[in-house]
Write a protein that holds these residues in place. Sequence first.
Motif, PDB file in Angstrom:
ATOM      1  N   ARG A 103      -4.521  -0.593  -9.548  1.00  0.00           N
ATOM      2  CA  ARG A 103      -5.182  -1.859  -9.237  1.00  0.00           C
ATOM      3  C   ARG A 103      -6.244  -2.230 -10.256  1.00  0.00           C
ATOM      4  O   ARG A 103      -6.609  -3.388 -10.398  1.00  0.00           O
ATOM      5  CB  ARG A 103      -5.795  -1.785  -7.836  1.00  0.00           C
ATOM      6  CG  ARG A 103      -4.760  -1.762  -6.717  1.00  0.00           C
ATOM      7  CD  ARG A 103      -5.396  -1.441  -5.389  1.00  0.00           C
ATOM      8  NE  ARG A 103      -4.405  -1.468  -4.310  1.00  0.00           N
ATOM      9  CZ  ARG A 103      -4.590  -0.918  -3.111  1.00  0.00           C
ATOM     10  NH1 ARG A 103      -5.741  -0.288  -2.844  1.00  0.00           N
ATOM     11  NH2 ARG A 103      -3.645  -0.983  -2.193  1.00  0.00           N
ATOM     12  N   GLN A 104      -6.763  -1.217 -10.968  1.00  0.00           N
ATOM     13  CA  GLN A 104      -7.834  -1.473 -11.925  1.00  0.00           C
ATOM     14  C   GLN A 104      -7.344  -1.707 -13.349  1.00  0.00           C
ATOM     15  O   GLN A 104      -8.129  -2.139 -14.200  1.00  0.00           O
ATOM     16  CB  GLN A 104      -8.809  -0.288 -11.927  1.00  0.00           C
ATOM     17  CG  GLN A 104      -9.589  -0.135 -10.632  1.00  0.00           C
ATOM     18  CD  GLN A 104     -10.651   0.946 -10.759  1.00  0.00           C
ATOM     19  OE1 GLN A 104     -11.493   0.936 -11.642  1.00  0.00           O
ATOM     20  NE2 GLN A 104     -10.603   1.914  -9.856  1.00  0.00           N
ATOM     21  N   VAL A 150      -2.781   4.753  -6.889  1.00  0.00           N
ATOM     22  CA  VAL A 150      -2.729   3.379  -6.372  1.00  0.00           C
ATOM     23  C   VAL A 150      -4.002   2.633  -6.737  1.00  0.00           C
ATOM     24  O   VAL A 150      -3.964   1.498  -7.243  1.00  0.00           O
ATOM     25  CB  VAL A 150      -2.511   3.394  -4.846  1.00  0.00           C
ATOM     26  CG1 VAL A 150      -2.674   1.976  -4.279  1.00  0.00           C
ATOM     27  CG2 VAL A 150      -1.125   3.934  -4.517  1.00  0.00           C
ATOM     28  N   ALA A 151      -5.155   3.249  -6.509  1.00  0.00           N
ATOM     29  CA  ALA A 151      -6.426   2.609  -6.845  1.00  0.00           C
ATOM     30  C   ALA A 151      -6.536   2.373  -8.351  1.00  0.00           C
ATOM     31  O   ALA A 151      -7.021   1.317  -8.796  1.00  0.00           O
ATOM     32  CB  ALA A 151      -7.587   3.462  -6.359  1.00  0.00           C
ATOM     33  N   ASP A 152      -6.072   3.334  -9.145  1.00  0.00           N
ATOM     34  CA  ASP A 152      -6.148   3.172 -10.599  1.00  0.00           C
ATOM     35  C   ASP A 152      -5.206   2.076 -11.078  1.00  0.00           C
ATOM     36  O   ASP A 152      -5.552   1.311 -11.999  1.00  0.00           O
ATOM     37  CB  ASP A 152      -5.824   4.498 -11.287  1.00  0.00           C
ATOM     38  CG  ASP A 152      -6.884   5.557 -11.039  1.00  0.00           C
ATOM     39  OD1 ASP A 152      -8.059   5.186 -10.843  1.00  0.00           O
ATOM     40  OD2 ASP A 152      -6.541   6.759 -11.025  1.00  0.00           O
ATOM     41  N   HIS A 164       1.229  -2.683  -7.312  1.00  0.00           N
ATOM     42  CA  HIS A 164      -0.223  -2.737  -7.173  1.00  0.00           C
ATOM     43  C   HIS A 164      -0.929  -3.290  -8.406  1.00  0.00           C
ATOM     44  O   HIS A 164      -2.158  -3.353  -8.427  1.00  0.00           O
ATOM     45  CB  HIS A 164      -0.767  -1.339  -6.847  1.00  0.00           C
ATOM     46  CG  HIS A 164      -0.371  -0.856  -5.492  1.00  0.00           C
ATOM     47  ND1 HIS A 164      -0.981  -1.286  -4.336  1.00  0.00           N
ATOM     48  CD2 HIS A 164       0.605   0.001  -5.105  1.00  0.00           C
ATOM     49  CE1 HIS A 164      -0.421  -0.708  -3.295  1.00  0.00           C
ATOM     50  NE2 HIS A 164       0.554   0.078  -3.728  1.00  0.00           N
ATOM     51  N   THR A 165      -0.180  -3.652  -9.447  1.00  0.00           N
ATOM     52  CA  THR A 165      -0.794  -4.322 -10.593  1.00  0.00           C
ATOM     53  C   THR A 165       0.192  -5.340 -11.156  1.00  0.00           C
ATOM     54  O   THR A 165       1.403  -5.097 -11.195  1.00  0.00           O
ATOM     55  CB  THR A 165      -1.211  -3.306 -11.677  1.00  0.00           C
ATOM     56  OG1 THR A 165      -2.080  -3.949 -12.617  1.00  0.00           O
ATOM     57  CG2 THR A 165      -0.023  -2.744 -12.417  1.00  0.00           C
ATOM     58  N   LYS A 166      -0.336  -6.473 -11.568  1.00  0.00           N
ATOM     59  CA  LYS A 166       0.513  -7.564 -12.034  1.00  0.00           C
ATOM     60  C   LYS A 166       1.212  -7.201 -13.342  1.00  0.00           C
ATOM     61  O   LYS A 166       0.593  -6.704 -14.279  1.00  0.00           O
ATOM     62  CB  LYS A 166      -0.335  -8.821 -12.245  1.00  0.00           C
ATOM     63  CG  LYS A 166       0.462 -10.049 -12.643  1.00  0.00           C
ATOM     64  CD  LYS A 166      -0.455 -11.259 -12.788  1.00  0.00           C
ATOM     65  CE  LYS A 166       0.337 -12.495 -13.212  1.00  0.00           C
ATOM     66  NZ  LYS A 166      -0.548 -13.678 -13.374  1.00  0.00           N
ATOM     67  N   ARG A 189      -5.805  -3.977 -14.861  1.00  0.00           N
ATOM     68  CA  ARG A 189      -5.359  -5.354 -15.050  1.00  0.00           C
ATOM     69  C   ARG A 189      -5.381  -5.717 -16.531  1.00  0.00           C
ATOM     70  O   ARG A 189      -6.163  -5.186 -17.318  1.00  0.00           O
ATOM     71  CB  ARG A 189      -6.264  -6.314 -14.271  1.00  0.00           C
ATOM     72  CG  ARG A 189      -7.720  -6.333 -14.701  1.00  0.00           C
ATOM     73  CD  ARG A 189      -8.464  -7.407 -13.943  1.00  0.00           C
ATOM     74  NE  ARG A 189      -9.878  -7.437 -14.303  1.00  0.00           N
ATOM     75  CZ  ARG A 189     -10.701  -8.405 -13.953  1.00  0.00           C
ATOM     76  NH1 ARG A 189     -10.266  -9.414 -13.232  1.00  0.00           N
ATOM     77  NH2 ARG A 189     -11.963  -8.376 -14.305  1.00  0.00           N
TER      78      ARG A 189
END
Length: 321
Positions: free
Chosen positions: A191-192, A187-189, A216-218, A194
């Motif tokens: 988000r990064q 999940v955190a990855d 969690h990411t566009k 992008r």
Amino acid sequence: MLGFAMHLSNRKAVIIGVLVLSLPLCVWADDRSTKVSFTAADGYWIYADYYPSVEEYRNGAEDAPIVVLIHDFGADRNSWLPLIEPLRHIGAAVLALDLRGHGESATEDTRERAQRADPGLYREMQSDLRGAYDWLASQGNVDRARFSIIAAGSGAAVALQYAAKDRSVDVVVCLTPPWDQLTFDPVADMRQVRGRNILLVAGPAEEEICKSLAGHTKGAEVRTSQAPGRGCELLAADSQLCSAIAKFAQDRMGSRSKAVVCGSIESYIYHTLDSAWVAKINPTNLRYYSSPDEAEARGLRRARSMAPDERSSRHRPPRKP
């Protein structure tokens, strides 16, 4: 210093030539694949199959985009065989590696660590991907500004963590990625990552997990296969999936750019290719982007000067006449 080697493929027992250098043995097999070995960023030896680009499928004289294949934990690089030809038909140069602790890259120690799911071993796999990129980047006729990673199962967690660090990765395809992985935080990855192109492939049981992860990411996309199985098992069971993955990678990597910029994997600054700063970047840290817009969409900013002496002169007091 990075070490590279090529060995005889077990698919065809014909030795065409041997090049004797200070590096390990280097032997080409057939024109479809070559068994290679190289050092990971931490010096560990990794074994892989390299499938060079087929020129007839490339767009004119374009250099080939590069693709790295990451298998699931407990599997090996042979899991990807159904996907090789579709990727070669888009003109890609493909490297399928055995992660440490798996296949030919396993030692007695790393195999035992993999069997007990040692978290430290999985963190070390980031070095395997660094070594894979370095090896691919050293090959002729490859386009380092077009870079995809395709991964399966828990290997997708390794790929996402790597892409969160290496902003030059254009495409990440994850087959049935894990939601709850003790060693990684997908999940955190997500988000990064992008500004990237993400495709999450789900089996019937993972559709909701993948949709939640994609949120969690566009721009992340989800494709659901109704075939049984997980990870690379879907490739053999779903006749359309391999072609769909290859087309996604081809479309999202795009064509060769004339506006390529570069920067260090350790920095948030990018440079034009003629900048004097480029020579100061460690080659193993050098990464490429298809355009300034692409680099900036991934969080990088343009360098304020073309050379170190230019920057320092701005802060130097004027000389007295």
